[in-house]
Design a protein around this motif. Sequence first.
Motif, PDB file in Angstrom:
ATOM      1  N   ALA A 296       8.758   1.767  -0.933  1.00  0.00           N
ATOM      2  CA  ALA A 296       8.852   0.410  -1.471  1.00  0.00           C
ATOM      3  C   ALA A 296      10.302   0.032  -1.740  1.00  0.00           C
ATOM      4  O   ALA A 296      10.750  -1.067  -1.376  1.00  0.00           O
ATOM      5  CB  ALA A 296       8.029   0.304  -2.749  1.00  0.00           C
ATOM      6  N   LEU A 297      11.062   0.934  -2.359  1.00  0.00           N
ATOM      7  CA  LEU A 297      12.463   0.640  -2.642  1.00  0.00           C
ATOM      8  C   LEU A 297      13.245   0.429  -1.352  1.00  0.00           C
ATOM      9  O   LEU A 297      14.014  -0.536  -1.228  1.00  0.00           O
ATOM     10  CB  LEU A 297      13.088   1.773  -3.458  1.00  0.00           C
ATOM     11  CG  LEU A 297      14.545   1.526  -3.865  1.00  0.00           C
ATOM     12  CD1 LEU A 297      14.618   0.483  -4.974  1.00  0.00           C
ATOM     13  CD2 LEU A 297      15.223   2.824  -4.319  1.00  0.00           C
ATOM     14  N   SER A 298      13.037   1.291  -0.375  1.00  0.00           N
ATOM     15  CA  SER A 298      13.760   1.170   0.895  1.00  0.00           C
ATOM     16  C   SER A 298      13.371  -0.080   1.663  1.00  0.00           C
ATOM     17  O   SER A 298      14.172  -0.622   2.429  1.00  0.00           O
ATOM     18  CB  SER A 298      13.502   2.413   1.757  1.00  0.00           C
ATOM     19  OG  SER A 298      14.040   3.568   1.132  1.00  0.00           O
ATOM     20  N   ALA A 299      12.139  -0.553   1.443  1.00  0.00           N
ATOM     21  CA  ALA A 299      11.698  -1.791   2.099  1.00  0.00           C
ATOM     22  C   ALA A 299      12.359  -3.020   1.510  1.00  0.00           C
ATOM     23  O   ALA A 299      12.418  -4.069   2.164  1.00  0.00           O
ATOM     24  CB  ALA A 299      10.186  -1.919   1.988  1.00  0.00           C
ATOM     25  N   GLY A 300      12.852  -2.909   0.266  1.00  0.00           N
ATOM     26  CA  GLY A 300      13.509  -4.037  -0.385  1.00  0.00           C
ATOM     27  C   GLY A 300      12.813  -4.548  -1.616  1.00  0.00           C
ATOM     28  O   GLY A 300      13.148  -5.624  -2.122  1.00  0.00           O
ATOM     29  N   VAL A 301      11.835  -3.796  -2.148  1.00  0.00           N
ATOM     30  CA  VAL A 301      11.146  -4.186  -3.377  1.00  0.00           C
ATOM     31  C   VAL A 301      12.000  -3.760  -4.567  1.00  0.00           C
ATOM     32  O   VAL A 301      12.351  -2.582  -4.701  1.00  0.00           O
ATOM     33  CB  VAL A 301       9.748  -3.543  -3.464  1.00  0.00           C
ATOM     34  CG1 VAL A 301       9.126  -3.802  -4.824  1.00  0.00           C
ATOM     35  CG2 VAL A 301       8.853  -4.092  -2.359  1.00  0.00           C
ATOM     36  N   ASP A 302      12.306  -4.687  -5.451  1.00  0.00           N
ATOM     37  CA  ASP A 302      13.240  -4.440  -6.543  1.00  0.00           C
ATOM     38  C   ASP A 302      12.577  -4.031  -7.848  1.00  0.00           C
ATOM     39  O   ASP A 302      13.152  -3.270  -8.624  1.00  0.00           O
ATOM     40  CB  ASP A 302      14.074  -5.704  -6.792  1.00  0.00           C
ATOM     41  CG  ASP A 302      14.771  -6.182  -5.540  1.00  0.00           C
ATOM     42  OD1 ASP A 302      15.565  -5.418  -4.976  1.00  0.00           O
ATOM     43  OD2 ASP A 302      14.501  -7.324  -5.106  1.00  0.00           O
ATOM     44  N   MET A 303      11.394  -4.539  -8.126  1.00  0.00           N
ATOM     45  CA  MET A 303      10.773  -4.328  -9.432  1.00  0.00           C
ATOM     46  C   MET A 303       9.348  -3.832  -9.264  1.00  0.00           C
ATOM     47  O   MET A 303       8.576  -4.373  -8.474  1.00  0.00           O
ATOM     48  CB  MET A 303      10.809  -5.621 -10.251  1.00  0.00           C
ATOM     49  CG  MET A 303      10.448  -5.461 -11.703  1.00  0.00           C
ATOM     50  SD  MET A 303      10.782  -6.980 -12.673  1.00  0.00           S
ATOM     51  CE  MET A 303      11.987  -6.368 -13.861  1.00  0.00           C
ATOM     52  N   ASP A 304       9.000  -2.828 -10.024  1.00  0.00           N
ATOM     53  CA  ASP A 304       7.713  -2.143  -9.963  1.00  0.00           C
ATOM     54  C   ASP A 304       6.850  -2.613 -11.130  1.00  0.00           C
ATOM     55  O   ASP A 304       7.115  -2.282 -12.285  1.00  0.00           O
ATOM     56  CB  ASP A 304       7.977  -0.631 -10.034  1.00  0.00           C
ATOM     57  CG  ASP A 304       6.723   0.206 -10.152  1.00  0.00           C
ATOM     58  OD1 ASP A 304       5.617  -0.342 -10.104  1.00  0.00           O
ATOM     59  OD2 ASP A 304       6.872   1.442 -10.293  1.00  0.00           O
ATOM     60  N   MET A 305       5.796  -3.388 -10.818  1.00  0.00           N
ATOM     61  CA  MET A 305       4.917  -3.890 -11.860  1.00  0.00           C
ATOM     62  C   MET A 305       3.839  -2.851 -12.193  1.00  0.00           C
ATOM     63  O   MET A 305       2.994  -2.537 -11.354  1.00  0.00           O
ATOM     64  CB  MET A 305       4.249  -5.209 -11.433  1.00  0.00           C
ATOM     65  CG  MET A 305       3.366  -5.834 -12.496  1.00  0.00           C
ATOM     66  SD  MET A 305       2.390  -7.264 -11.938  1.00  0.00           S
ATOM     67  CE  MET A 305       3.666  -8.504 -11.750  1.00  0.00           C
ATOM     68  N   VAL A 306       3.928  -2.295 -13.390  1.00  0.00           N
ATOM     69  CA  VAL A 306       2.910  -1.459 -14.034  1.00  0.00           C
ATOM     70  C   VAL A 306       2.811  -0.022 -13.497  1.00  0.00           C
ATOM     71  O   VAL A 306       2.605   0.913 -14.268  1.00  0.00           O
ATOM     72  CB  VAL A 306       1.511  -2.131 -13.996  1.00  0.00           C
ATOM     73  CG1 VAL A 306       0.426  -1.232 -14.570  1.00  0.00           C
ATOM     74  CG2 VAL A 306       1.544  -3.456 -14.747  1.00  0.00           C
ATOM     75  N   SER A 307       2.996   0.197 -12.208  1.00  0.00           N
ATOM     76  CA  SER A 307       2.774   1.540 -11.659  1.00  0.00           C
ATOM     77  C   SER A 307       3.694   2.601 -12.249  1.00  0.00           C
ATOM     78  O   SER A 307       3.325   3.777 -12.332  1.00  0.00           O
ATOM     79  CB  SER A 307       2.966   1.523 -10.138  1.00  0.00           C
ATOM     80  OG  SER A 307       1.999   0.746  -9.495  1.00  0.00           O
TER      81      SER A 307
END
Length: 751
Positions: A296-307
Amino acid sequence: MTACDSQKSGDASMNKFIDKLMDRMTLEEKIGQLNLPSSGDITTGQARSNNIADKIRAGAVGGLFNIKGVEKIQEVQRIAVEESRLKIPLLFGMDVIHGYETVFPIPLGMAATWDMKAIEQSARIAAIEASADGICWTFSPMVDISRDPRWGRVSEGSGEDPFLGGEIAKAMVYGYQGKGDSAYREKTNIMACVKHYALYGAAEAGLDYNTTDMSRIRMFNEYMYPYQAAVDAGAGSVMSSFNEVDGIPATANKWLITDVLRKQWGFGGFVVTDYTGIMEMVNHGIGDMREVSARALSAGVDMDMVSEGYLSTLQQSLKEGKITEKEIDQACRRILEAKYKLGLFDNPYKYCDTERAKTDIYTDEHRSIARRISAESFVLLKNDKQTLPIKKKGKIAVVGPLANTSSNMPGTWSVAVNMEAPATLVEGLKEVAGDKVEIVYAKGSHLMSDAAYEERATLFGRTLYRDKEKRSDIQMLNEALNVAHGADVVVAALGESSEMSGESSSRTDLNIPDVQKTLLEELVKTGKPVVLVLFTGRPLTLTWEDKNVSAILNVWFGGTEAAYAIGDVLFGNVNPGGKLPVTFPQNVGQIPLFYNHKNTGRPLAEGGWFEKFRANYLDVTNEPLYPFGYGLSYAQFDYSDVRLSTDQIDRNGMLTASVTVTNNSECDGDEIVQLYIRDLVGSVTRPVKELKGFEKVTIRAGESKDISFKITPEMLKFYNSDIQFVNEVGEFEVMIGTNSRDVKKATFSLK
């Protein structure tokens, strides 16, 4: 230099401010900014000592959501900026979907207004109220295109058309954030979050969270535009969707998030997952928690909701070389930039003015606007023998399980509302009708015969009081029939409860529920005029109702002021002018059914049925019950033929298409004039028509108005087989009319 001072001097100053801050941050604190837990609506006392408070002190939280109340938010923010090492403020988010405490129609209902000023105004009021209660970030607008009403979340979007959806997306972003240089400047501006990126509305079988699979040419021509429109409008954040795209969950899809969203569209904000979106990728089968978090981080997702996958695994993944520190830094920077743009570094308590919370929420002004917009969203589907409007005299029977409940009026995702505040339909009609009308009420039936199903359909504080109902089905029915026999007209308040549509509310049967249908059939047998006031968050199958009921007014779920707005329309104080933003099928077997479909090689003749070896059904026509763009009025509008200023343009040219619309009735009304275009020959197959423009216009009784649309080569562009956005020379058909079916036509060519 303060953050406020540097904000005035542009991006360079912001970058300098954030560079200095990040130089002081540890790796743990950078990862902490990427963590978005749910607060569970913690109270002030809990905030001092609970687990989330400890994480805030440690710099392990970037934002929180699901806290309601400015005092609570102020206390939690105090912990962040006074008790953490670097004093970085938190973001506070909430699902402010179609209003805060003043609730507007559900988004599908708002789309039925086709009124961009009203839609922007509704978002502006939502931002004013939410910001007064401490919220600076909303998980809205939802811009997913959907052609399958089995999917419950069709209620949260703008329907089936990408052009209309894109216009609405822009209006919502402007309403929340402001425009251009003014975005975020005021304490009433909050950050929008465009969702769900991408293709969530195309879930197979209308099953929520399900797989999505389509070609890229279809993605770009039919589904992607509303996301891009919201990005172009300046949306500050984007939420990744639950579904997969090209076999890769959206939350780990680098092509989707980095190549398209950031590089192709130029998005500069941050990307947040949906609720537990990272964790759920383990179930998708692409890796364990450490693997999916890294992807997810490498794909470009910046913020992790709840997980909390980032919080618990990124340091180890960094050691193993699965991610880079540059990727962590980039994600952290984007979160800090959002906080900077919102002005939180200069004033962490910008959204914590307790006086505003007393004066700016659920005001008389906001409620008045909500009432007007609610009435504007209603769609008159049938009005046989001018049953409507109802005269303000005599006796009216109001019957049905949705007639006397307040908590079901606002609709799904109205999380901040006081459920007891809205008037019931009975109360609203009495208020509008006045003392010359006698209004009598009977429940008539339960929501449905299956008590367990009814319980599933009335969650989240909504109630129909089934547990308090001691009468049998036949006793309730007999009471309703007795009331109906003694009345001059019957208003039947039937359809879905608010939680029968929305998230996790997929349905395979789109009929009005069984006992309600029985009630309606018996009411029709009385011989009295029956007006069906239809509550719904999706298209329902209404073939029997259309044939047998005198009038049908689709009111969606109209918000906190819906009861009064329904009264305004039923009694003729307001002339309904809403138009459907989605097709209503004859039955579930026609789904997916949408107006801008492709032709087959064996098309059925327009209006025909049945012809062997043609694309048609044995048991039902190809036509919908109500087409996209459909909606009646108490007025009668007639259209002239289409007039073109020229029948040929080049790639630098422009033409004007005009019609004259005449109100041949004795009452004023609003009409939504719709422009459709068909590309008759293309290098790839093209839809039979596409919405390219619309204008909402008030036309007085007996008046005629000329309505004109400018057609440019830019409007004729589409994505070809190489996913290039082009226009091609050739012949085009122009269609202008009152809906997607009933149009006047002309042709022109692009040279």
